[in-house]
Design an enzyme around this catalytic site. Sequence first.
Site, short mmCIF file in Angstrom:
data_model
loop_
_atom_site.label_atom_id
_atom_site.label_comp_id
_atom_site.label_asym_id
_atom_site.label_seq_id
_atom_site.Cartn_x
_atom_site.Cartn_y
_atom_site.Cartn_z
CG ASP A 54 3.12 1.59 9.36
OD1 ASP A 54 2.61 2.68 9.95
OD2 ASP A 54 3.14 1.82 8.17
NE ARG A 78 -0.99 12.42 6.21
CZ ARG A 78 -0.88 13.63 6.71
NH1 ARG A 78 -1.75 14.44 7.16
NH2 ARG A 78 0.34 14.67 6.24
CE LYS A 111 -1.84 1.88 3.83
NZ LYS A 111 -1.69 3.38 3.89
CG ASP A 168 -3.97 9.63 10.06
OD1 ASP A 168 -3.87 8.69 10.88
OD2 ASP A 168 -3.81 9.60 8.89
C1 UD1 Z 1 4.58 7.02 5.94
C2 UD1 Z 1 3.77 5.81 5.87
C3 UD1 Z 1 3.16 5.42 7.31
C4 UD1 Z 1 4.29 5.28 7.88
C5 UD1 Z 1 5.20 6.42 8.16
C6 UD1 Z 1 6.53 5.97 8.84
C7 UD1 Z 1 2.41 5.99 3.68
C8 UD1 Z 1 0.97 6.22 2.80
N1 UD1 Z 1 2.39 6.13 5.12
O1 UD1 Z 1 3.76 8.12 6.48
O2 UD1 Z 1 2.24 4.14 7.16
O3 UD1 Z 1 3.65 4.92 9.39
O4 UD1 Z 1 5.55 6.65 6.98
O5 UD1 Z 1 7.28 5.13 8.38
O6 UD1 Z 1 3.61 5.73 3.14
N2 UD1 Z 1 6.80 14.86 9.83
C9 UD1 Z 1 7.04 16.30 10.23
N3 UD1 Z 1 7.02 17.05 9.14
C10 UD1 Z 1 6.86 16.73 7.83
C11 UD1 Z 1 6.76 15.48 7.64
C12 UD1 Z 1 6.57 14.50 8.75
O7 UD1 Z 1 6.87 16.76 11.23
O8 UD1 Z 1 6.81 17.56 7.04
C13 UD1 Z 1 6.84 13.91 10.90
C14 UD1 Z 1 5.56 13.01 11.23
O9 UD1 Z 1 4.81 13.69 12.07
C15 UD1 Z 1 5.94 11.88 12.03
C16 UD1 Z 1 7.50 11.46 11.44
O10 UD1 Z 1 7.97 12.83 10.67
O11 UD1 Z 1 6.22 12.20 13.51
C17 UD1 Z 1 7.41 10.54 10.22
O12 UD1 Z 1 6.36 10.85 9.35
P1 UD1 Z 1 6.65 10.63 7.66
O13 UD1 Z 1 7.83 9.57 7.70
O14 UD1 Z 1 6.53 11.82 7.07
O15 UD1 Z 1 5.30 9.66 7.49
P2 UD1 Z 1 4.43 9.61 6.44
O16 UD1 Z 1 5.16 9.72 5.11
O17 UD1 Z 1 3.21 10.40 6.65
#
Ligand code: UD1
Length: 422
Positions: A305, A93, A23, A117
């Site tokens: 996850d 999302r 996914k 979320d």
């Molecule tokens: C993706 C996955 C999700 C997984 C996560 C971490 C998808 C669709 N989802 O989510 O299943 O749990 O990676 O492996 O691929 N953050 C910030 N600022 C930003 C971006 C992120 O502060 O601009 C923080 C987030 O709040 C979180 C951390 O960074 O605490 C990790 O987030 P991120 O790796 O970006 O997760 P997603 O890409 O949203």
Amino acid sequence: MAEHFRVGGGARLAGEVQVVGAKNSVLKLMAAALLAEGTTTLTNCPEILDVPLMADVLRSLGCTVCVEGSTVTITAPSQPCERADYRSVSRLRASVCVLGPLVARCRRAVVPLPGGDAIGSRPLDMHANGLRKLGARTEINHGRVVADAEDLRGAQIWLDFPSVGATENILMAAVLAEGTTVIDNAAREPEIVDLCTMLQQMGAKIEGSGSSTLTVHGVSSLQPTEHRVIGDRIVGATWAFAAAMTQGEVTVRGVNPHHIDLVLDKLRAAGADTRTDTDSFTVAMDGRPAAVDFVTLPYPGFATDLQPMAIALSAVADGTSMITENVFEARFRFVDEMVRLGADARTDGHHAVVRGVSRLSSAPVWASDIRAGAGLVLAGLCAEGTSEVWDVEHIDRGYPRFVENLRAMGAEVSRVTTDPVR
Ligand code: UD1
């Protein structure tokens, strides 16, 4: 009418299960198809609701999308629409990953914020800062991200944290920028490697795929391609935990076992036997698992996850485990539902302490997100009596044929459609 799963406790899982595409990869690969005019074909796609939802997002941007079983074809126009539709984006999302490709192709993107979320706040500051470094004026206001760029120029970008989504968006913008971009502290997840592989097939020049430094030499255009989505390591690992918790033996096919090396190592520390092959692995557990500690971190650390599965395993383990959550702060909400099932668990900030019990007890519980839902079903498999897991639409979003797969392995699980009693 609502649906729930009835989960009978006590069965030992045995047999084989086939895992399909990830996914967390397919949604980004679908977005990447926007980068090249013409028809891109993705195979081994999971048949989950998020795929047609992402197809709707791409249609709202001017693509023609056909979803047929596990094959998705996307025909991107010469000039995609720069404005993503709020209704499509709000339902998914991950749709925020169209931001990078749109800036790259249209030099302008307007993408509504997808909203909150259940696993915690998910800001987009790193996505926006990265695009700014590439020369795009980027603002987050009025509930949307707006990025404008006359020219995208390669830049040195340091991420505060190896964010999966920010790495993907910046990468997809950088492949069509002029000059060289270096993304430091980039995410290293196998899904990022999958995206790099597809972009390279499309003609992108990327070095360092799978490392924390990605170097991208921008090109003027990309070509559509055909690509097979990598197997879903999170689904594969979920079945590995299920085998260990139910003291069963399961062979999982369709996942590269190296993508879950740490998971298999933890399960061995808990007492499991594991065997691996190129594209499959087997987990066998004889007796009650021993308690082990888990710490979630970006890849190659233990995946956030899988934190619910770690807590579910710890809940029935012999001994006390400490689980530390470093990625999404609100993920421990799920622990309250585990307590309903008889788990001896409590949380304090980033930590959960779980004292294993020999048997959980059945209860009605509610899934707050995809992985929490799967963790609750696994716990239900180890509970005395029959549990009900509600809000299963979350589980359906991440686990194709979830009930069918569990039943084929011998679990007593069924889907029931009824009025919810809360
Ligand atoms: C993706 C996955 C999700 C997984 C996560 C971490 C998808 C669709 N989802 O989510 O299943 O749990 O990676 O492996 O691929 N953050 C910030 N600022 C930003 C971006 C992120 O502060 O601009 C923080 C987030 O709040 C979180 C951390 O960074 O605490 C990790 O987030 P991120 O790796 O970006 O997760 P997603 O890409 O949203």
